[in-house]
Design a protein around this motif. Structure first.
Motif, PDB file in Angstrom:
ATOM      1  N   ILE A  31       0.765  22.434 -16.219  1.00  0.00           N
ATOM      2  CA  ILE A  31      -0.255  23.127 -15.436  1.00  0.00           C
ATOM      3  C   ILE A  31      -1.196  22.131 -14.761  1.00  0.00           C
ATOM      4  O   ILE A  31      -1.559  22.288 -13.590  1.00  0.00           O
ATOM      5  N   MET A  32      -1.571  21.083 -15.480  1.00  0.00           N
ATOM      6  CA  MET A  32      -2.606  20.175 -14.993  1.00  0.00           C
ATOM      7  C   MET A  32      -2.084  18.964 -14.232  1.00  0.00           C
ATOM      8  O   MET A  32      -2.801  18.394 -13.413  1.00  0.00           O
ATOM      9  N   PHE A  33      -0.838  18.537 -14.510  1.00  0.00           N
ATOM     10  CA  PHE A  33      -0.331  17.300 -13.906  1.00  0.00           C
ATOM     11  C   PHE A  33       0.987  17.556 -13.179  1.00  0.00           C
ATOM     12  O   PHE A  33       1.892  18.167 -13.731  1.00  0.00           O
ATOM     13  N   ARG A  34       1.077  17.043 -11.953  1.00  0.00           N
ATOM     14  CA  ARG A  34       2.286  17.213 -11.144  1.00  0.00           C
ATOM     15  C   ARG A  34       2.761  15.862 -10.593  1.00  0.00           C
ATOM     16  O   ARG A  34       2.727  15.636  -9.388  1.00  0.00           O
ATOM     17  N   PRO A  35       3.197  14.967 -11.463  1.00  0.00           N
ATOM     18  CA  PRO A  35       3.640  13.654 -10.987  1.00  0.00           C
ATOM     19  C   PRO A  35       4.984  13.729 -10.272  1.00  0.00           C
ATOM     20  O   PRO A  35       5.797  14.614 -10.544  1.00  0.00           O
ATOM     21  N   VAL A  36       5.192  12.796  -9.368  1.00  0.00           N
ATOM     22  CA  VAL A  36       6.491  12.622  -8.719  1.00  0.00           C
ATOM     23  C   VAL A  36       6.907  11.177  -8.933  1.00  0.00           C
ATOM     24  O   VAL A  36       6.241  10.253  -8.445  1.00  0.00           O
ATOM     25  N   ALA A  37       7.977  10.974  -9.667  1.00  0.00           N
ATOM     26  CA  ALA A  37       8.475   9.629  -9.937  1.00  0.00           C
ATOM     27  C   ALA A  37       9.422   9.196  -8.821  1.00  0.00           C
ATOM     28  O   ALA A  37      10.091  10.028  -8.196  1.00  0.00           O
ATOM     29  N   VAL A  38       9.472   7.901  -8.556  1.00  0.00           N
ATOM     30  CA  VAL A  38      10.432   7.346  -7.600  1.00  0.00           C
ATOM     31  C   VAL A  38      11.124   6.155  -8.252  1.00  0.00           C
ATOM     32  O   VAL A  38      10.589   5.532  -9.169  1.00  0.00           O
ATOM     33  N   ASP A  39      12.294   5.850  -7.776  1.00  0.00           N
ATOM     34  CA  ASP A  39      13.065   4.736  -8.325  1.00  0.00           C
ATOM     35  C   ASP A  39      12.366   3.404  -8.043  1.00  0.00           C
ATOM     36  O   ASP A  39      11.708   3.236  -7.012  1.00  0.00           O
ATOM     37  N   LYS A  40      12.510   2.475  -8.948  1.00  0.00           N
ATOM     38  CA  LYS A  40      11.839   1.178  -8.807  1.00  0.00           C
ATOM     39  C   LYS A  40      12.306   0.417  -7.573  1.00  0.00           C
ATOM     40  O   LYS A  40      11.609  -0.480  -7.089  1.00  0.00           O
ATOM     41  N   SER A  41      13.467   0.778  -7.040  1.00  0.00           N
ATOM     42  CA  SER A  41      13.980   0.112  -5.839  1.00  0.00           C
ATOM     43  C   SER A  41      13.468   0.770  -4.559  1.00  0.00           C
ATOM     44  O   SER A  41      13.740   0.272  -3.461  1.00  0.00           O
ATOM     45  N   HIS A  42      12.728   1.850  -4.694  1.00  0.00           N
ATOM     46  CA  HIS A  42      12.227   2.578  -3.526  1.00  0.00           C
ATOM     47  C   HIS A  42      11.296   1.690  -2.700  1.00  0.00           C
ATOM     48  O   HIS A  42      10.452   0.973  -3.232  1.00  0.00           O
ATOM     49  N   LYS A  43      11.461   1.746  -1.390  1.00  0.00           N
ATOM     50  CA  LYS A  43      10.632   0.946  -0.490  1.00  0.00           C
ATOM     51  C   LYS A  43       9.605   1.857   0.177  1.00  0.00           C
ATOM     52  O   LYS A  43       9.947   2.771   0.932  1.00  0.00           O
ATOM     53  N   TYR A  44       8.326   1.616  -0.120  1.00  0.00           N
ATOM     54  CA  TYR A  44       7.270   2.400   0.506  1.00  0.00           C
ATOM     55  C   TYR A  44       7.157   2.014   1.980  1.00  0.00           C
ATOM     56  O   TYR A  44       7.335   0.848   2.352  1.00  0.00           O
ATOM     57  N   ASP A  45       6.845   2.999   2.802  1.00  0.00           N
ATOM     58  CA  ASP A  45       6.746   2.765   4.239  1.00  0.00           C
ATOM     59  C   ASP A  45       5.331   3.105   4.707  1.00  0.00           C
ATOM     60  O   ASP A  45       5.124   4.026   5.495  1.00  0.00           O
ATOM     61  N   PHE A  46       4.365   2.347   4.222  1.00  0.00           N
ATOM     62  CA  PHE A  46       2.987   2.568   4.613  1.00  0.00           C
ATOM     63  C   PHE A  46       2.731   1.976   5.987  1.00  0.00           C
ATOM     64  O   PHE A  46       3.321   0.950   6.348  1.00  0.00           O
ATOM     65  N   ARG A  47       1.822   2.583   6.727  1.00  0.00           N
ATOM     66  CA  ARG A  47       1.555   2.144   8.100  1.00  0.00           C
ATOM     67  C   ARG A  47       0.467   1.078   8.180  1.00  0.00           C
ATOM     68  O   ARG A  47       0.106   0.639   9.266  1.00  0.00           O
ATOM     69  N   ILE A  48      -0.065   0.694   7.059  1.00  0.00           N
ATOM     70  CA  ILE A  48      -1.069  -0.366   7.038  1.00  0.00           C
ATOM     71  C   ILE A  48      -0.578  -1.477   6.114  1.00  0.00           C
ATOM     72  O   ILE A  48       0.243  -1.230   5.222  1.00  0.00           O
ATOM     73  N   PRO A  49      -1.038  -2.713   6.312  1.00  0.00           N
ATOM     74  CA  PRO A  49      -0.559  -3.834   5.497  1.00  0.00           C
ATOM     75  C   PRO A  49      -0.841  -3.621   4.005  1.00  0.00           C
ATOM     76  O   PRO A  49      -1.893  -3.101   3.631  1.00  0.00           O
ATOM     77  N   TYR A  50       0.110  -4.042   3.173  1.00  0.00           N
ATOM     78  CA  TYR A  50      -0.075  -3.888   1.736  1.00  0.00           C
ATOM     79  C   TYR A  50       0.778  -4.892   0.967  1.00  0.00           C
ATOM     80  O   TYR A  50       1.732  -5.461   1.492  1.00  0.00           O
ATOM     81  N   ARG A  51       0.394  -5.086  -0.275  1.00  0.00           N
ATOM     82  CA  ARG A  51       1.190  -5.848  -1.223  1.00  0.00           C
ATOM     83  C   ARG A  51       1.542  -4.919  -2.378  1.00  0.00           C
ATOM     84  O   ARG A  51       0.732  -4.083  -2.781  1.00  0.00           O
ATOM     85  N   GLU A  52       2.727  -5.074  -2.906  1.00  0.00           N
ATOM     86  CA  GLU A  52       3.118  -4.284  -4.082  1.00  0.00           C
ATOM     87  C   GLU A  52       3.192  -5.196  -5.290  1.00  0.00           C
ATOM     88  O   GLU A  52       3.807  -6.255  -5.256  1.00  0.00           O
ATOM     89  N   VAL A  53       2.545  -4.770  -6.370  1.00  0.00           N
ATOM     90  CA  VAL A  53       2.511  -5.561  -7.601  1.00  0.00           C
ATOM     91  C   VAL A  53       3.005  -4.688  -8.752  1.00  0.00           C
ATOM     92  O   VAL A  53       2.582  -3.532  -8.902  1.00  0.00           O
ATOM     93  N   ASN A  54       3.912  -5.239  -9.539  1.00  0.00           N
ATOM     94  CA  ASN A  54       4.387  -4.545 -10.733  1.00  0.00           C
ATOM     95  C   ASN A  54       3.961  -5.333 -11.962  1.00  0.00           C
ATOM     96  O   ASN A  54       4.328  -6.502 -12.114  1.00  0.00           O
TER      97      ASN A  54
END
Length: 269
Positions: A31-54
């Motif tokens: 009821i309270m949480f609706r997460p969406v998981a993605v595969d670790k190989s997924h490539k985000y396509d953000f329109r602004i510069p970013y760094r990804e850190v794991n």
């Protein structure tokens, strides 16, 4: 209606009450949480510069952090952004330009089970991960260059972090008094304080925050009612702000001129 019928109807009502209560207790996480998981190989396509850190939290637990960067050669500081209870960072990335255009980097982490982050989702883990993100920021920034920002569910997490660590400002968008009170406002006939496992008492944490606090909330919020957030007002310091957005709902506050004006002022000062 005779006595037997009255008793029979009372039993039926009691049974329905118990069934609904059991369902709320058993399904509360859904009821309270609706997460969406993605595969670790997924490539985000953000329109602004970013760094990804794991960050390897343990041998089988990963914390995924997206660091949105600013075009300024020397960032003014960093905003640690704690998002809401839905989807993952990709849903909240659209809010990053609010901060990057004023010279701040924005670091967002996904909670356990959200996006590429893995692990067990508990209240204690939310606080632990928030503190880890703060410590990561402290490697590059002093406390007076760190802004804590909490959106919806993340507002309580940001408030808890602000209660134990120094920062430049604490900004909360559509916050809540505590988790049980949100459901109590909808179904007041159940003892939500005892039923709901997640507490996240924002009201309690605000009392320990020494940094300036600014709260944004809309009068037409259908997710966290305005009256619920208003219960936080007694715990604000004299110079803190509770900014009311007339007709604002839960997901549209950044589109209001008042929000934009106040945020520009907060981040530029």
């Amino acid at each position: 209606m005779n006595k037997k019928k009255i008793i029979r109807w009372m039993k039926i009502l009691l049974l329905v009450y118990c069934i609904i209560g059991i369902a709320i207790y058993g399904l509360q996480d859904y009821i309270m949480f609706r997460p969406v998981a993605v595969d670790k190989s997924h490539k985000y396509d953000f329109r602004i510069p970013y760094r990804e850190v794991n960050l390897p939290y343990s041998s089988n637990v990963n914390i995924n952090v997206i660091q949105f960067t600013t075009t300024d050669s020397v960032p003014k500081g960093v905003v640690l952004y704690f998002h809401g209870n839905r989807r993952n960072i990709s849903w909240y990335a659209r809010n990053a330009p609010v901060f990057t255009r004023t010279g701040y980097e924005v670091w967002m982490l996904d909670y356990p089970g959200f996006g590429k982050s893995t692990g067990t989702f508990t209240e204690a883990k939310l606080y632990e991960w928030a503190l880890l993100l703060y410590k990561l920021a402290r490697a590059s920034y002093k406390p007076d260059s760190i802004v804590l920002y909490g959106r919806s569910m993340g507002s309580g997490i940001a408030a808890q972090l602000g209660a134990i660590r120094d920062c430049r400002k604490l900004i909360l968008e559509t916050p809540y008094y505590d988790f049980p009170s949100i459901l109590s406002s909808r179904i007041p006939i159940y003892p939500m304080e005892r039923m709901i496992k997640f507490k996240i008492p924002t009201w309690q944490y605000l009392q320990e925050v020494t940094a300036p606090v600014s709260i944004f909330h809309g009068t037409s919020d259908g997710v966290i009612p305005y009256r619920n957030a208003s219960r936080l007002k007694p715990f604000l310091k004299s110079k803190d702000e509770f900014i009311t957005i007339e007709d604002g709902s839960h997901n549209d506050l950044p589109g209001f001129p008042l929000y934009q004006q106040k945020m520009d002022s907060l981040l530029r000062n």
